[in-house]
Design a protein around this motif. Structure first.
Motif, PDB file in Angstrom:
ATOM      1  N   GLY A  51       2.550  65.204  53.577  1.00  0.00           N
ATOM      2  CA  GLY A  51       3.984  65.248  54.697  1.00  0.00           C
ATOM      3  C   GLY A  51       2.671  64.117  56.146  1.00  0.00           C
ATOM      4  N   ASN A  52       3.945  63.545  56.523  1.00  0.00           N
ATOM      5  CA  ASN A  52       3.479  63.229  58.387  1.00  0.00           C
ATOM      6  C   ASN A  52       4.798  62.662  58.496  1.00  0.00           C
ATOM      7  OD1 ASN A  52       2.902  61.601  60.231  1.00  0.00           O
ATOM      8  ND2 ASN A  52       0.677  60.463  59.258  1.00  0.00           N
ATOM      9  N   GLY A  53       5.084  63.600  59.213  1.00  0.00           N
ATOM     10  CA  GLY A  53       6.222  63.175  60.404  1.00  0.00           C
ATOM     11  C   GLY A  53       5.986  61.962  61.587  1.00  0.00           C
ATOM     12  N   SER A  54       5.202  61.976  61.627  1.00  0.00           N
ATOM     13  CA  SER A  54       4.849  60.460  62.986  1.00  0.00           C
ATOM     14  C   SER A  54       5.543  59.945  63.292  1.00  0.00           C
ATOM     15  CB  SER A  54       3.167  61.140  63.104  1.00  0.00           C
ATOM     16  OG  SER A  54       2.582  59.803  61.861  1.00  0.00           O
ATOM     17  N   GLY A  55       5.743  58.969  64.165  1.00  0.00           N
ATOM     18  CA  GLY A  55       6.306  57.867  64.084  1.00  0.00           C
ATOM     19  C   GLY A  55       7.439  57.910  65.284  1.00  0.00           C
ATOM     20  N   GLU A  56       8.244  56.746  65.599  1.00  0.00           N
ATOM     21  CA  GLU A  56       8.898  57.121  66.229  1.00  0.00           C
ATOM     22  C   GLU A  56      10.433  57.657  66.510  1.00  0.00           C
ATOM     23  OE1 GLU A  56      12.121  55.715  69.696  1.00  0.00           O
ATOM     24  OE2 GLU A  56       9.625  54.861  68.997  1.00  0.00           O
ATOM     25  N   ARG A  57      11.311  58.697  66.783  1.00  0.00           N
ATOM     26  CA  ARG A  57      11.706  59.747  66.954  1.00  0.00           C
ATOM     27  C   ARG A  57      13.327  59.365  66.829  1.00  0.00           C
ATOM     28  NH1 ARG A  57      10.027  64.424  64.568  1.00  0.00           N
ATOM     29  NH2 ARG A  57       7.410  64.217  65.356  1.00  0.00           N
ATOM     30  N   LEU A  58      13.498  58.007  68.192  1.00  0.00           N
ATOM     31  CA  LEU A  58      14.987  57.541  68.379  1.00  0.00           C
ATOM     32  C   LEU A  58      15.545  56.101  67.363  1.00  0.00           C
ATOM     33  CD1 LEU A  58      14.187  58.330  72.534  1.00  0.00           C
ATOM     34  CD2 LEU A  58      15.565  59.583  70.694  1.00  0.00           C
ATOM     35  N   GLY A  59      16.217  56.338  67.119  1.00  0.00           N
ATOM     36  CA  GLY A  59      16.309  55.095  66.704  1.00  0.00           C
ATOM     37  C   GLY A  59      15.829  54.221  65.519  1.00  0.00           C
ATOM     38  N   ILE A  60      15.917  53.225  65.293  1.00  0.00           N
ATOM     39  CA  ILE A  60      15.784  52.854  63.490  1.00  0.00           C
ATOM     40  C   ILE A  60      13.985  52.153  64.133  1.00  0.00           C
ATOM     41  CG2 ILE A  60      15.997  50.753  62.683  1.00  0.00           C
ATOM     42  CD1 ILE A  60      18.247  52.718  62.027  1.00  0.00           C
ATOM     43  N   GLN A  61      12.913  52.374  63.248  1.00  0.00           N
ATOM     44  CA  GLN A  61      11.882  52.646  63.347  1.00  0.00           C
ATOM     45  C   GLN A  61      11.355  50.921  62.421  1.00  0.00           C
ATOM     46  OE1 GLN A  61      11.794  55.489  60.573  1.00  0.00           O
ATOM     47  NE2 GLN A  61      10.348  56.449  61.885  1.00  0.00           N
TER      48      GLN A  61
END
Length: 133
Positions: A51-61
């Motif tokens: 698993g890797n939960g990194s990335g943009e947390r707001l809106g659509i990636q």
């Protein structure tokens, strides 16, 4: 889509598919999978804990962020499971998926992570019915 010869094993078909997808002759995952099969007498348990939960947390990636997350959080488990299913069935072993609460509840994780973990939970449920003795 390239059609695989019917005489290829599921494992060889998957490795060929991964090679085409990644434009290389054998991916690091493919090398690791082949080594495990070559050096193991049997596979009794398969544990998916990726698993890797990194990335943009707001809106659509972005599509790129989505693809990276989906590949890490779902496709890796899918491909490893496809690779070892025959060995697990032969040994009457078990497959264990470790997912995330983000696949069930909204906890502020990136959308792609939550969706991939939800898909993993559903995949595990469906697979348990299809492979159960």
């Amino acid at each position: 889509m390239v059609k695989e010869p019917s005489n290829m094993s599921i494992q060889d078909q998957l490795l060929s598919e991964l090679d085409r997808k990644n434009n290389c002759t054998l991916t690091p995952l493919g090398k690791a999978l082949k080594k495990i099969v070559k050096t193991s007498n049997q596979i009794d348990i398969l544990i998916h804990n990726v698993g890797n939960g990194s990335g943009e947390r707001l809106g659509i990636q972005s599509k790129t962020e989505w693809d990276i997350s989906w590949n890490i959080n779902f496709e890796t488990a899918l491909n490893v499971c496809r690779f070892f299913t025959d060995e697990i069935l032969k040994s009457k072993g078990s497959i264990l998926f470790i997912s995330s609460i983000a696949g069930i509840e909204e906890i502020g994780a990136p959308t792609s992570y939550s969706v991939a973990k939800s898909a993993l939970i559903t995949y595990a449920k469906v697979l348990s019915h299809k492979l159960a003795p």
